[in-house]
Design a protein around this motif. Structure first.
Motif, PDB file in Angstrom:
ATOM      1  N   ARG A  34       0.835  -1.192   0.000  1.00 33.63           N
ATOM      2  CA  ARG A  34       0.000   0.000   0.000  1.00 33.63           C
ATOM      3  C   ARG A  34       0.872   1.244   0.000  1.00 33.63           C
ATOM      4  O   ARG A  34       2.016   1.228   0.460  1.00 33.63           O
ATOM      5  N   ASP A  35       0.300   2.318  -0.538  1.00 30.67           N
ATOM      6  CA  ASP A  35       0.952   3.618  -0.556  1.00 30.67           C
ATOM      7  C   ASP A  35      -0.048   4.614   0.031  1.00 30.67           C
ATOM      8  O   ASP A  35      -0.953   5.071  -0.659  1.00 30.67           O
ATOM      9  N   ASN A  36       0.119   4.925   1.306  1.00 28.08           N
ATOM     10  CA  ASN A  36      -0.848   5.798   1.971  1.00 28.08           C
ATOM     11  C   ASN A  36      -0.807   7.224   1.427  1.00 28.08           C
ATOM     12  O   ASN A  36      -1.804   7.938   1.484  1.00 28.08           O
ATOM     13  N   ALA A  37       0.326   7.641   0.893  1.00 30.08           N
ATOM     14  CA  ALA A  37       0.422   8.985   0.311  1.00 30.08           C
ATOM     15  C   ALA A  37      -0.421   9.100  -0.955  1.00 30.08           C
ATOM     16  O   ALA A  37      -0.892  10.185  -1.302  1.00 30.08           O
ATOM     17  N   LYS A  38      -0.602   7.973  -1.642  1.00 32.14           N
ATOM     18  CA  LYS A  38      -1.367   7.966  -2.891  1.00 32.14           C
ATOM     19  C   LYS A  38      -2.731   7.309  -2.743  1.00 32.14           C
ATOM     20  O   LYS A  38      -3.441   7.125  -3.735  1.00 32.14           O
ATOM     21  N   ASN A  39      -3.079   6.919  -1.517  1.00 29.63           N
ATOM     22  CA  ASN A  39      -4.379   6.287  -1.259  1.00 29.63           C
ATOM     23  C   ASN A  39      -4.615   5.072  -2.147  1.00 29.63           C
ATOM     24  O   ASN A  39      -5.695   4.896  -2.717  1.00 29.63           O
ATOM     25  N   THR A  40      -3.600   4.251  -2.281  1.00 28.72           N
ATOM     26  CA  THR A  40      -3.735   3.071  -3.128  1.00 28.72           C
ATOM     27  C   THR A  40      -3.198   1.822  -2.432  1.00 28.72           C
ATOM     28  O   THR A  40      -2.314   1.900  -1.585  1.00 28.72           O
ATOM     29  N   VAL A  41      -3.762   0.714  -2.804  1.00 28.97           N
ATOM     30  CA  VAL A  41      -3.257  -0.586  -2.391  1.00 28.97           C
ATOM     31  C   VAL A  41      -3.080  -1.422  -3.661  1.00 28.97           C
ATOM     32  O   VAL A  41      -3.864  -1.307  -4.615  1.00 28.97           O
ATOM     33  N   HIS A  42      -2.027  -2.193  -3.691  1.00 31.79           N
ATOM     34  CA  HIS A  42      -1.695  -2.987  -4.865  1.00 31.79           C
ATOM     35  C   HIS A  42      -1.583  -4.460  -4.479  1.00 31.79           C
ATOM     36  O   HIS A  42      -1.355  -4.804  -3.323  1.00 31.79           O
ATOM     37  N   MET A  43      -1.731  -5.282  -5.473  1.00 31.06           N
ATOM     38  CA  MET A  43      -1.430  -6.700  -5.299  1.00 31.06           C
ATOM     39  C   MET A  43      -0.731  -7.201  -6.550  1.00 31.06           C
ATOM     40  O   MET A  43      -1.331  -7.247  -7.633  1.00 31.06           O
ATOM     41  N   GLN A  44       0.536  -7.531  -6.387  1.00 28.29           N
ATOM     42  CA  GLN A  44       1.318  -8.114  -7.469  1.00 28.29           C
ATOM     43  C   GLN A  44       1.054  -9.612  -7.481  1.00 28.29           C
ATOM     44  O   GLN A  44       1.259 -10.289  -6.470  1.00 28.29           O
ATOM     45  N   MET A  45       0.626 -10.117  -8.624  1.00 23.42           N
ATOM     46  CA  MET A  45       0.290 -11.531  -8.759  1.00 23.42           C
ATOM     47  C   MET A  45       1.208 -12.170  -9.790  1.00 23.42           C
ATOM     48  O   MET A  45       1.167 -11.801 -10.972  1.00 23.42           O
ATOM     49  N   ASN A  46       2.034 -13.082  -9.344  1.00 29.44           N
ATOM     50  CA  ASN A  46       2.978 -13.775 -10.212  1.00 29.44           C
ATOM     51  C   ASN A  46       2.630 -15.253 -10.302  1.00 29.44           C
ATOM     52  O   ASN A  46       1.874 -15.777  -9.477  1.00 29.44           O
ATOM     53  N   SER A  47       3.204 -15.908 -11.287  1.00 31.84           N
ATOM     54  CA  SER A  47       3.002 -17.355 -11.475  1.00 31.84           C
ATOM     55  C   SER A  47       1.513 -17.704 -11.428  1.00 31.84           C
ATOM     56  O   SER A  47       1.096 -18.632 -10.733  1.00 31.84           O
ATOM     57  N   LEU A  48       0.740 -16.966 -12.166  1.00 34.29           N
ATOM     58  CA  LEU A  48      -0.711 -17.152 -12.124  1.00 34.29           C
ATOM     59  C   LEU A  48      -1.121 -18.509 -12.673  1.00 34.29           C
ATOM     60  O   LEU A  48      -0.489 -19.054 -13.592  1.00 34.29           O
ATOM     61  N   LYS A  49      -2.186 -19.031 -12.087  1.00 30.06           N
ATOM     62  CA  LYS A  49      -2.718 -20.340 -12.458  1.00 30.06           C
ATOM     63  C   LYS A  49      -4.173 -20.185 -12.898  1.00 30.06           C
ATOM     64  O   LYS A  49      -4.850 -19.243 -12.469  1.00 30.06           O
ATOM     65  N   PRO A  50      -4.676 -21.102 -13.691  1.00 35.50           N
ATOM     66  CA  PRO A  50      -6.097 -21.040 -14.055  1.00 35.50           C
ATOM     67  C   PRO A  50      -7.018 -20.979 -12.832  1.00 35.50           C
ATOM     68  O   PRO A  50      -8.079 -20.344 -12.886  1.00 35.50           O
ATOM     69  N   ALA A  51      -6.600 -21.602 -11.733  1.00 36.86           N
ATOM     70  CA  ALA A  51      -7.400 -21.585 -10.504  1.00 36.86           C
ATOM     71  C   ALA A  51      -7.497 -20.188  -9.883  1.00 36.86           C
ATOM     72  O   ALA A  51      -8.335 -19.967  -9.000  1.00 36.86           O
ATOM     73  N   ASP A  52      -6.660 -19.262 -10.344  1.00 36.02           N
ATOM     74  CA  ASP A  52      -6.724 -17.885  -9.836  1.00 36.02           C
ATOM     75  C   ASP A  52      -7.795 -17.056 -10.550  1.00 36.02           C
ATOM     76  O   ASP A  52      -8.035 -15.904 -10.189  1.00 36.02           O
ATOM     77  N   THR A  53      -8.410 -17.629 -11.560  1.00 30.73           N
ATOM     78  CA  THR A  53      -9.454 -16.926 -12.302  1.00 30.73           C
ATOM     79  C   THR A  53     -10.630 -16.589 -11.391  1.00 30.73           C
ATOM     80  O   THR A  53     -11.196 -17.476 -10.735  1.00 30.73           O
ATOM     81  N   ALA A  54     -10.968 -15.321 -11.326  1.00 32.45           N
ATOM     82  CA  ALA A  54     -12.039 -14.856 -10.437  1.00 32.45           C
ATOM     83  C   ALA A  54     -12.212 -13.359 -10.618  1.00 32.45           C
ATOM     84  O   ALA A  54     -11.398 -12.698 -11.269  1.00 32.45           O
ATOM     85  N   VAL A  55     -13.258 -12.846 -10.008  1.00 32.87           N
ATOM     86  CA  VAL A  55     -13.389 -11.406  -9.848  1.00 32.87           C
ATOM     87  C   VAL A  55     -12.697 -11.051  -8.532  1.00 32.87           C
ATOM     88  O   VAL A  55     -12.984 -11.673  -7.493  1.00 32.87           O
ATOM     89  N   TYR A  56     -11.803 -10.089  -8.584  1.00 32.80           N
ATOM     90  CA  TYR A  56     -11.037  -9.685  -7.413  1.00 32.80           C
ATOM     91  C   TYR A  56     -11.603  -8.375  -6.858  1.00 32.80           C
ATOM     92  O   TYR A  56     -11.800  -7.417  -7.601  1.00 32.80           O
ATOM     93  N   TYR A  57     -11.812  -8.379  -5.544  1.00 31.62           N
ATOM     94  CA  TYR A  57     -12.396  -7.242  -4.859  1.00 31.62           C
ATOM     95  C   TYR A  57     -11.428  -6.663  -3.837  1.00 31.62           C
ATOM     96  O   TYR A  57     -10.784  -7.402  -3.096  1.00 31.62           O
ATOM     97  N   CYS A  58     -11.401  -5.354  -3.789  1.00 33.42           N
ATOM     98  CA  CYS A  58     -10.657  -4.621  -2.778  1.00 33.42           C
ATOM     99  C   CYS A  58     -11.636  -4.266  -1.659  1.00 33.42           C
ATOM    100  O   CYS A  58     -12.802  -3.960  -1.929  1.00 33.42           O
ATOM    101  N   ALA A  59     -11.153  -4.303  -0.403  1.00 33.13           N
ATOM    102  CA  ALA A  59     -12.028  -4.005   0.721  1.00 33.13           C
ATOM    103  C   ALA A  59     -11.269  -3.247   1.802  1.00 33.13           C
ATOM    104  O   ALA A  59     -10.053  -3.423   1.955  1.00 33.13           O
ATOM    105  N   ALA A  60     -12.001  -2.431   2.561  1.00 34.41           N
ATOM    106  CA  ALA A  60     -11.413  -1.646   3.642  1.00 34.41           C
ATOM    107  C   ALA A  60     -12.162  -1.917   4.935  1.00 34.41           C
ATOM    108  O   ALA A  60     -13.391  -2.043   4.939  1.00 34.41           O
ATOM    109  N   GLY A  61     -11.401  -1.997   6.017  1.00 32.50           N
ATOM    110  CA  GLY A  61     -12.018  -2.262   7.306  1.00 32.50           C
ATOM    111  C   GLY A  61     -11.227  -1.660   8.444  1.00 32.50           C
ATOM    112  O   GLY A  61     -10.175  -1.044   8.245  1.00 32.50           O
ATOM    113  N   SER A  62     -11.747  -1.875   9.629  1.00 36.06           N
ATOM    114  CA  SER A  62     -11.140  -1.302  10.830  1.00 36.06           C
ATOM    115  C   SER A  62      -9.686  -1.748  10.980  1.00 36.06           C
ATOM    116  O   SER A  62      -9.370  -2.925  10.790  1.00 36.06           O
ATOM    117  N   PRO A  63      -8.804  -0.825  11.377  1.00 33.27           N
ATOM    118  CA  PRO A  63      -7.408  -1.210  11.593  1.00 33.27           C
ATOM    119  C   PRO A  63      -7.247  -2.167  12.775  1.00 33.27           C
ATOM    120  O   PRO A  63      -6.200  -2.791  12.925  1.00 33.27           O
TER     121      PRO A  63
END
Length: 125
Positions: A72-101
């Motif tokens: 995450r980069d709090n200065a830019k209000n962004t969160v990232h997820m680097q996904m490597n070595s992807l597999k067919p089983a990773d196929t999905a809709v990906y959702y970002c979520a925010a919650g209590s610290p």
């Protein structure tokens, strides 16, 4: 209120990589723990990864450990997820979520208060 918008999904061959991003607006982004979940057709939404409000305390589902990296980069209000070595089983809709610290059960979708609309990731064999 926190608004979350995911981007970076797409079609990739098995073994390839994608980098998902989630842009946040509204309340102070750094006040929230962030998570990524995914949902494949006919399956329940499942936890993928989470990160604490300061950027530490990262957790991963066993199925992605060693292949995915959340950041995450709090200065830019962004969160990232680097996904490597992807597999067919990773196929999905990906959702970002925010919650209590202070959340404890970071793997539970009910711990998160705000959700994005999702971005499709398709991995071909």
């Amino acid at each position: 209120q926190v608004q979350l918008v995911e981007s970076g999904g797409g079609l990739v061959q098995a073994g390839g990589s994608l980098r998902l991003s989630c842009a946040a607006s509204g309340r102070t982004f750094s006040n929230y723990a962030m998570g990524w979940f995914r949902q494949a057709p006919g399956k329940e939404r499942e936890f993928v990864a989470s990160i604490g409000w300061r950027g530490g305390n990262t957790f991963y589902a066993d199925s992605v450990k060693g292949r995915f990296t959340i950041s995450r980069d709090n200065a830019k209000n962004t969160v990232h997820m680097q996904m490597n070595s992807l597999k067919p089983a990773d196929t999905a809709v990906y959702y970002c979520a925010a919650g209590s610290p202070a959340m404890v059960f970071y793997w539970r979708s009910t711990e998160y208060d705000y959700w994005g609309q999702g971005t499709q990731v398709t991995v071909s064999s």
